[in-house]
Each structure stands twice: as C-alpha cells, then as structure tokens.
Motif scaffolding. Structure first.
Motif, PDB file in Angstrom:
ATOM      1  N   ALA A 449       0.616  -1.683   0.072  1.00  0.00           N
ATOM      2  CA  ALA A 449       0.267  -0.238   0.261  1.00  0.00           C
ATOM      3  C   ALA A 449       0.670   0.729  -0.299  1.00  0.00           C
ATOM      4  O   ALA A 449       1.760   0.949   1.295  1.00  0.00           O
ATOM      5  CB  ALA A 449      -0.586  -0.602   1.139  1.00  0.00           C
ATOM      6  N   ASP A 450       0.726   1.806  -0.927  1.00  0.00           N
ATOM      7  CA  ASP A 450       1.033   3.360  -1.245  1.00  0.00           C
ATOM      8  C   ASP A 450       0.728   4.364  -0.791  1.00  0.00           C
ATOM      9  O   ASP A 450      -0.509   5.093  -0.750  1.00  0.00           O
ATOM     10  CB  ASP A 450       1.800   3.429  -2.830  1.00  0.00           C
ATOM     11  N   GLU A 451       1.221   4.856   0.408  1.00  0.00           N
ATOM     12  CA  GLU A 451       0.974   6.004   1.430  1.00  0.00           C
ATOM     13  C   GLU A 451      -0.825   5.446   1.198  1.00  0.00           C
ATOM     14  O   GLU A 451      -2.194   6.549   0.747  1.00  0.00           O
ATOM     15  CB  GLU A 451       0.816   7.602   0.762  1.00  0.00           C
ATOM     16  N   PRO A 452      -1.231   4.638   2.333  1.00  0.00           N
ATOM     17  CA  PRO A 452      -2.662   4.236   2.296  1.00  0.00           C
ATOM     18  C   PRO A 452      -3.400   5.381   3.271  1.00  0.00           C
ATOM     19  O   PRO A 452      -4.936   5.245   2.940  1.00  0.00           O
ATOM     20  CB  PRO A 452      -2.886   3.087   3.424  1.00  0.00           C
ATOM     21  N   GLY A 453      -2.999   6.278   3.948  1.00  0.00           N
ATOM     22  CA  GLY A 453      -3.388   7.210   4.894  1.00  0.00           C
ATOM     23  C   GLY A 453      -3.957   8.641   4.150  1.00  0.00           C
ATOM     24  O   GLY A 453      -4.070   9.453   4.913  1.00  0.00           O
ATOM     25  N   PHE A 454      -3.528   8.639   2.783  1.00  0.00           N
ATOM     26  CA  PHE A 454      -3.345   9.891   1.912  1.00  0.00           C
ATOM     27  C   PHE A 454      -4.224  10.312   2.243  1.00  0.00           C
ATOM     28  O   PHE A 454      -5.268   9.837   1.594  1.00  0.00           O
ATOM     29  CB  PHE A 454      -2.889   9.710   0.645  1.00  0.00           C
ATOM     30  N   GLY A 455      -4.359  11.799   2.357  1.00  0.00           N
ATOM     31  CA  GLY A 455      -6.057  12.122   1.990  1.00  0.00           C
ATOM     32  C   GLY A 455      -7.540  11.877   3.402  1.00  0.00           C
ATOM     33  O   GLY A 455      -8.935  12.309   2.818  1.00  0.00           O
ATOM     34  N   LEU A 456      -6.886  11.293   4.047  1.00  0.00           N
ATOM     35  CA  LEU A 456      -7.529  10.043   5.245  1.00  0.00           C
ATOM     36  C   LEU A 456      -7.559  11.973   6.491  1.00  0.00           C
ATOM     37  O   LEU A 456      -6.890  11.734   6.760  1.00  0.00           O
ATOM     38  CB  LEU A 456      -7.560   9.138   5.759  1.00  0.00           C
ATOM     39  N   ASP A 457      -9.259  11.451   7.025  1.00  0.00           N
ATOM     40  CA  ASP A 457      -9.092  12.656   7.949  1.00  0.00           C
ATOM     41  C   ASP A 457      -9.052  11.255   9.420  1.00  0.00           C
ATOM     42  O   ASP A 457      -8.321  10.049   8.950  1.00  0.00           O
ATOM     43  CB  ASP A 457     -10.890  12.940   8.026  1.00  0.00           C
ATOM     44  N   ARG A 458      -9.596  11.521  11.035  1.00  0.00           N
ATOM     45  CA  ARG A 458      -8.435  11.055  11.465  1.00  0.00           C
ATOM     46  C   ARG A 458      -9.391   9.818  11.961  1.00  0.00           C
ATOM     47  O   ARG A 458      -8.598   8.475  11.789  1.00  0.00           O
ATOM     48  CB  ARG A 458      -8.859  12.036  12.622  1.00  0.00           C
ATOM     49  N   HIS A 459     -10.199   9.523  11.771  1.00  0.00           N
ATOM     50  CA  HIS A 459     -11.328   8.344  11.819  1.00  0.00           C
ATOM     51  C   HIS A 459     -11.152   7.479  10.755  1.00  0.00           C
ATOM     52  O   HIS A 459     -10.842   6.048  11.209  1.00  0.00           O
ATOM     53  CB  HIS A 459     -12.496   8.820  12.107  1.00  0.00           C
ATOM     54  N   ALA A 460     -10.824   7.674   9.606  1.00  0.00           N
ATOM     55  CA  ALA A 460     -10.951   7.078   8.154  1.00  0.00           C
ATOM     56  C   ALA A 460      -9.694   6.767   8.104  1.00  0.00           C
ATOM     57  O   ALA A 460      -9.018   5.753   8.251  1.00  0.00           O
ATOM     58  CB  ALA A 460     -10.970   8.056   7.226  1.00  0.00           C
ATOM     59  N   SER A 461      -8.282   7.574   8.695  1.00  0.00           N
ATOM     60  CA  SER A 461      -7.343   6.511   9.265  1.00  0.00           C
ATOM     61  C   SER A 461      -7.026   5.154   9.837  1.00  0.00           C
ATOM     62  O   SER A 461      -6.154   4.132   9.727  1.00  0.00           O
ATOM     63  CB  SER A 461      -6.169   7.822   9.122  1.00  0.00           C
ATOM     64  N   VAL A 462      -7.359   5.764  11.033  1.00  0.00           N
ATOM     65  CA  VAL A 462      -7.670   4.718  11.752  1.00  0.00           C
ATOM     66  C   VAL A 462      -7.721   3.224  11.506  1.00  0.00           C
ATOM     67  O   VAL A 462      -7.591   2.462  12.275  1.00  0.00           O
ATOM     68  CB  VAL A 462      -8.401   4.900  12.662  1.00  0.00           C
ATOM     69  N   GLY A 463      -9.742   3.398  10.891  1.00  0.00           N
ATOM     70  CA  GLY A 463     -10.196   2.602  10.681  1.00  0.00           C
ATOM     71  C   GLY A 463      -9.240   1.463   9.279  1.00  0.00           C
ATOM     72  O   GLY A 463      -8.945   0.339   9.389  1.00  0.00           O
ATOM     73  N   VAL A 464      -7.777   2.054   8.723  1.00  0.00           N
ATOM     74  CA  VAL A 464      -7.502   1.881   7.445  1.00  0.00           C
ATOM     75  C   VAL A 464      -6.455   0.768   7.387  1.00  0.00           C
ATOM     76  O   VAL A 464      -5.854  -0.432   8.304  1.00  0.00           O
ATOM     77  CB  VAL A 464      -6.791   3.109   6.587  1.00  0.00           C
ATOM     78  N   LEU A 465      -5.310   1.819   9.496  1.00  0.00           N
ATOM     79  CA  LEU A 465      -4.744   1.358   9.492  1.00  0.00           C
ATOM     80  C   LEU A 465      -4.606  -0.270  10.931  1.00  0.00           C
ATOM     81  O   LEU A 465      -3.862  -1.085  10.796  1.00  0.00           O
ATOM     82  CB  LEU A 465      -4.085   2.779  10.399  1.00  0.00           C
ATOM     83  N   ARG A 466      -6.209  -0.355  11.162  1.00  0.00           N
ATOM     84  CA  ARG A 466      -6.577  -1.007  11.847  1.00  0.00           C
ATOM     85  C   ARG A 466      -7.236  -3.230  10.656  1.00  0.00           C
ATOM     86  O   ARG A 466      -6.639  -3.599  11.165  1.00  0.00           O
ATOM     87  CB  ARG A 466      -7.788  -0.598  12.270  1.00  0.00           C
ATOM     88  N   ALA A 467      -7.746  -1.957   9.208  1.00  0.00           N
ATOM     89  CA  ALA A 467      -7.331  -3.182   8.357  1.00  0.00           C
ATOM     90  C   ALA A 467      -6.310  -3.564   8.090  1.00  0.00           C
ATOM     91  O   ALA A 467      -6.227  -4.859   7.379  1.00  0.00           O
ATOM     92  CB  ALA A 467      -7.980  -2.558   7.390  1.00  0.00           C
ATOM     93  N   LEU A 468      -4.648  -3.412   7.692  1.00  0.00           N
ATOM     94  CA  LEU A 468      -4.045  -3.460   7.858  1.00  0.00           C
ATOM     95  C   LEU A 468      -3.671  -4.247   9.117  1.00  0.00           C
ATOM     96  O   LEU A 468      -2.731  -5.723   8.172  1.00  0.00           O
ATOM     97  CB  LEU A 468      -2.958  -2.908   7.184  1.00  0.00           C
ATOM     98  N   ARG A 469      -4.011  -3.886   9.796  1.00  0.00           N
ATOM     99  CA  ARG A 469      -3.096  -4.808  10.776  1.00  0.00           C
ATOM    100  C   ARG A 469      -4.088  -5.811  10.783  1.00  0.00           C
ATOM    101  O   ARG A 469      -3.579  -6.843  11.444  1.00  0.00           O
ATOM    102  CB  ARG A 469      -3.690  -3.924  12.394  1.00  0.00           C
ATOM    103  N   ASP A 470      -5.365  -6.394  10.500  1.00  0.00           N
ATOM    104  CA  ASP A 470      -5.973  -7.300  10.798  1.00  0.00           C
ATOM    105  C   ASP A 470      -5.640  -8.517   9.668  1.00  0.00           C
ATOM    106  O   ASP A 470      -5.458  -8.834   9.923  1.00  0.00           O
ATOM    107  CB  ASP A 470      -7.539  -6.288  10.389  1.00  0.00           C
ATOM    108  N   VAL A 471      -5.672  -7.631   8.686  1.00  0.00           N
ATOM    109  CA  VAL A 471      -4.504  -8.337   7.426  1.00  0.00           C
ATOM    110  C   VAL A 471      -3.634  -8.935   7.982  1.00  0.00           C
ATOM    111  O   VAL A 471      -2.921 -10.104   7.548  1.00  0.00           O
ATOM    112  CB  VAL A 471      -4.726  -7.478   6.091  1.00  0.00           C
ATOM    113  N   ALA A 472      -2.833  -8.361   8.097  1.00  0.00           N
ATOM    114  CA  ALA A 472      -1.841  -9.670   9.082  1.00  0.00           C
ATOM    115  C   ALA A 472      -1.490 -10.514   9.814  1.00  0.00           C
ATOM    116  O   ALA A 472      -0.905 -11.151  10.168  1.00  0.00           O
ATOM    117  CB  ALA A 472      -0.486  -7.964   9.394  1.00  0.00           C
TER     118      ALA A 472
END
Length: 561
Positions: A449-472
C-alpha cells in the motif's frame, strides 16, 4: 463587495448529482488573512476551494446557488481563466495540475499566460522554486518526479505570480519533513510579506504546525460537518475543550497541544506532575485495551513453508533512455506473512518505485524479485480504478458468488451509501478507502500500500490502519509506505528506511524514533508527540499502547459526537 475583502460569499452552496456537496457558506476573508478549513473526509472541503476559483461548476458540474466574489470579481460569469491573475491553486492531486514535461517550464507557465515580461520570468521562477523548497528540482523532467516532488513544483507554480488569493488543498499530504517546512515558509511569506489571503485545507495539522503547535497554524478555523455545513467559524484562540472534542469527534487531526486538551480536558498542559509522564497519564485516563489484540486477532506464526516475497540486489532505473536515472540500487529485503512493515524515507527516495517493482509493475534493471504476486494499492487511487460504480470496482475480478464479500467490504469501509456512485466522483478520502477495499477482497498473500493514509481524516485513517493490522493478523504480509510516523509507530512491527535509493536500516519504530543520526540521514522529522513519547516509554509495546489508546479515544468521541 467590501473594499478590503479578497473573498466574500453569501449563501454559497454546491450540490452534486449524488446529493453530496457543501454549504450554505457565508464567508468573508480580508487581505492578508489565513483560514484553515477542516472536517471529515467527504464533508466538502475541496468543493469549497473549487467554488472559490470556479472549478465548480465550470469544470466539475454541480448545482450552485448563492454568490461568491474574489478580488472584486463575481466568480459566476468570470470563470477559471478570468481569475488566473489573482488566484493560485495547489490541488489535492498534484498530477492533475502539473502538465508540462519540464519543471522550469511548469513553474513559468502561469507567468507566461499572464504575459509577464520575458526577462522577469526566470528570476520569478527561481524565487518560487526556492520558496517551495524545490530549487533542487530545476532542470528535472516532471515525469520523473515522485508525488511529493510534484507537489512542491505545484506549490511553486501557485505562488510564482504572487496571487491575491492562495488556495491549498492538502499541500503536505505527500510531503516529507523538508517539504512541510517549505509549505510552512510559503504560508509565512503569504501572511507576512504579501497582502494575499490564504485558504488551506489540511489533515496533517500536527506536522504542519511543528513545534509551535496551534500558534503555527492559520488563526481562523472553519470546520465543516459530515453534512457539508459549517459547524464552527472560530479563532484558534477561542477554541474550548468541548469544541475540540467536537473536532476530534468529526474526524479532525489536531496539533498535539489541542489534541491533549480534547482528550484530557482544559487542564492538560503537557506538563505532568507527581513524577507521572505524559505517556503514563494518557494510558491511565484513556485506557489501552486496543493495544492488545483479541485472541482470534493475534498474529499467527507463519508456517515453515509460508511464502516469502524477496528482493535480492535489486536496482531500478527510470526515465527515457538518453537521461535514464537510477532510482534504486542494492536493495535486499524479505517480507513474511503475519508482519506489518512500514517503508519510510524522504520524497524521491524511491518508496513508490520499490512498491511497484515488488508488485511486478516495474522491471528491475538488475537483481531479482521472487515470491507470489502481491496486491498493490496505488498512491493515486484513480490509477487503480477500472469499473463504473463503487460496488463493481470492489467486485472486479471476483467470482459471481463473492457478492456477500463485496457487501461486507462496502460496509467495513463506510461505502455502502456510495455503492452505485462512480468511483471518479468520490472525494479524495472516499477514493482512498475504495482503493484499499477493492484490493483487500482479493486476499493476496502480500498487500502493498502506497501512502494508504493519504487524504484521510482521523477516523478513516485509524480504520485503514486497523484493516492493515487485521490483514497481517490473518496471516498475510503487509508493506505500506508512509510519511506519517505516528501511523508507523502505532501499527508497524518493522520499519524499512530508504535514502538515496537504497536501504539504510531495517529496524523497529521505537528504535527509529530514538536514532537521531538515522532520522537526520533519512530526512525524517517526527512530530512533537512521538519525540516526547519515545523518551518516556520503556519499550515498543508501551509506545503502541499509548498511540492506540489515543486512537480509540478519538473513535469513542465519534460515537458521542
């Protein structure tokens, strides 16, 4: 229009065919005044900026009501070209604004369009590049630049003609520490050396503010809600703790001093008493349950025969044959299932090139890439889209019986109400969530994922990061690039540090934050929060616990907001 007003709107409102939009907005911005516009993804921040320079409705169709005047000219009837001499724009996606093949020509282009004397253009271009921290890019081809480098060029082009109104849509979203400093300097020039007004949309407030905290940001804040309406129009000095909690509840990132007030109350000064560190207080008052995964979400040890994605002596070159430039060299790395790895480095260090090469989209000039085909989430989401609706984009390439999985992905990433909309008509943050959802459903053994937090607000950014954590945690390998060292520290198990086209280090987030020579060599500058926490915590898990506790508290405010 008032004689000293650069921008004046009355009842200004835009509604797209989807029903989304912004307004009504009543706004007056005087000469030399700076305004920060913030709000959650999809609240209409970019649309507001586009209304101010005519892109909406003249380039992007919408139903527009109300009145907007810029520098004494009605935008209705004047149009984009008619405002070019008084408005400078840095778009959210620099690729959409950079159009010429050479950096010097790109920055000169707006000056040539305004019939500036030829002898004056060269000095003005050099000054603009210096103000944008892009002097070293003179003579380069724009096609060879990274996203962050393009953003610096776009900033230089926007300030070259000394506009009366400067509109910046997330100008730091792709920038490293030096690039953010350049944006800060450009804003200072606008505020203190010219009469220009400035309207800034930004998520990365802590990094843009720097060590000055809220005092380093524009003095006036306009906060949009999820419905596109103005929730607050307030001076930063008048923000109260309830207002700040409302901002966090809406998904806004805040500089550290204001975030502490939002999470801990007006008594939060950052100076803890009775020997208690800030890290300890945050854990005590906010809790840290999210730091420990549930048993069914804990990373599973990879079996001995698990696939490995490996690069050996990898080198990649870019550009036309006559001026081919080596971007990466001597790269050796291994990615294993069950691990989340972050890739960090300055603009132009080769992060995106490494990801595309690992995904099989760039051919190595030397060396090898071995392992299963990885899924790649592009830095620019539109480069990934192939379908005409959001639902079809997520389902592209999946078997017919995958419909339940598609609906689950829509719901998980907050896209259900947008399922029948065009991917290209979404906001920047919504496009980012869609690009990640569309790749995750394919369940590749490795996700890049290339800059997966680009353009995201706080809540969406946390959601994406948690999704990546869950993938691992589900046994797949994850590698994501990021300029956001807070995201890296909170969610990466391992960090690869790139500089000058090669790997400097393979380390952990806490070790990186404590290694000043490495940070300096790689052009990395952690925000104040991370620098402080890195000196207070005992180990990496403690740092993760604090950061995830803050994220969980922000999400809890969303429920209460």
């Amino acid at each position: 229009m008032s004689a000293d007003a650069v921008v004046e709107t009355s009842g200004l409102e835009a509604v797209y065919g989807t029903g989304d939009g912004v307004g009504p907005v009543d706004l007056r911005i005087g000469a030399g005044q700076s305004v920060l516009v913030l709000g959650p993804s999809g609240s209409g921040k970019s649309t507001l900026l586009r209304l101010l320079h005519g892109a909406v409705p003249y380039a992007v169709h919408a139903q527009v009501d109300g009145v907007v005047n810029v520098a004494g000219r009605p935008v209705a009837g004047t149009g984009i070209a008619g405002l070019a001499d008084v408005v400078g724009v840095v778009a959210q996606d620099p690729e959409s604004g950079v159009c010429l093949p050479d950096v010097l020509d790109e920055v000169a282009f707006p000056l040539e369009n305004l019939a500036v004397e030829p002898a004056a253009i060269g000095p003005l271009v050099r000054t603009a590049l210096e103000r944008a921290g892009a002097a070293g890019l003179a003579g380069r081809a724009t096609a060879e630049l990274s996203g962050g480098e393009l953003q610096r060029v776009a900033l230089a082009a926007a300030v070259a003609a000394s506009p009366r109104l400067l509109l910046l849509d997330e100008p730091t979203s792709m920038l490293d520490a030096d690039g953010i400093d350049a944006v800060r300097r450009a804003l200072d020039v606008v505020r203190h050396e010219t009469e220009a007004a400035c309207v800034l949309v930004e998520h990365r407030l802590d990094e843009l503010a720097g060590d000055a905290g809220a005092a380093g940001l524009p003095e006036r804040w306009i906060v949009l809600g999820t419905d596109g309406r103005v929730r607050h129009d307030v001076a930063v000095g008048d923000l109260t703790a309830p207002m700040l909690r409302d901002l966090v509840g809406e998904g806004c990132w805040l500089p550290l001093d204001l975030e502490l007030r939002a999470l801990l109350g007006d008594g939060a000064t950052g100076s803890e008493g009775a020997g208690e560190s800030l890290a300890a207080r945050l854990l005590r008052e906010l809790g840290g349950d999210d730091a420990t995964p549930a048993p069914d979400a804990a990373p599973r040890p990879a079996p001995l025969d698990a696939p490995i994605l490996r690069a050996h002596r990898l080198a990649v070159s870019r550009g036309p044959r006559a001026r081919r430039r080596e971007v990466l060299h001597d790269i050796d790395l291994e990615l294993r299932p069950g691990t989340t790895t972050a890739l960090v480095g300055a603009n132009g260090s080769g992060k995106s090139t490494l990801l595309t090469c690992l995904a099989g989209l760039d051919r190595p000039a030397a060396g090898t890439v071995d392992g299963p085909r990885a899924g790649l989430v592009f830095q620019n989401p539109e480069h990934q889209f192939t379908a005409i609706t959001v639902r079809q984009e997520i389902g592209h390439g999946l078997p017919a019986d995958a419909a339940p999985r598609v609906e689950e992905a829509l719901a998980h990433f907050g896209l259900t109400r947008l399922a029948d909309h065009s991917p290209y008509r979404l906001s920047g943050g919504q496009k980012r969530r869609l690009s990640l959802a569309a790749m995750l459903v394919h369940e590749h053994p490795f996700l890049l994922a290339d800059e997966p937090g680009f353009g995201l607000d706080r809540h969406a950014s946390v959601g994406v990061l948690r999704a990546l954590r869950d993938v691992a945690a589900a046994g797949r390998g994850v590698l994501f690039s990021s300029h956001d060292l807070r995201a890296v520290a909170g969610y990466a198990d391992r960090v690869l540090v790139l500089a000058d086209g090669t790997l400097l280090a393979d380390t952990t987030p806490l070790e990186l934050l404590r290694d000043e020579p490495l940070l300096e060599r790689a052009g990395l500058r952690p925000p104040a929060l991370l620098r402080r926490l890195a000196t207070e915590v005992d180990d990496g898990p403690a740092l993760v616990a604090v950061l995830r506790a803050m994220d969980a508290a922000a999400l809890a405010l969303r429920v209460a907001a």
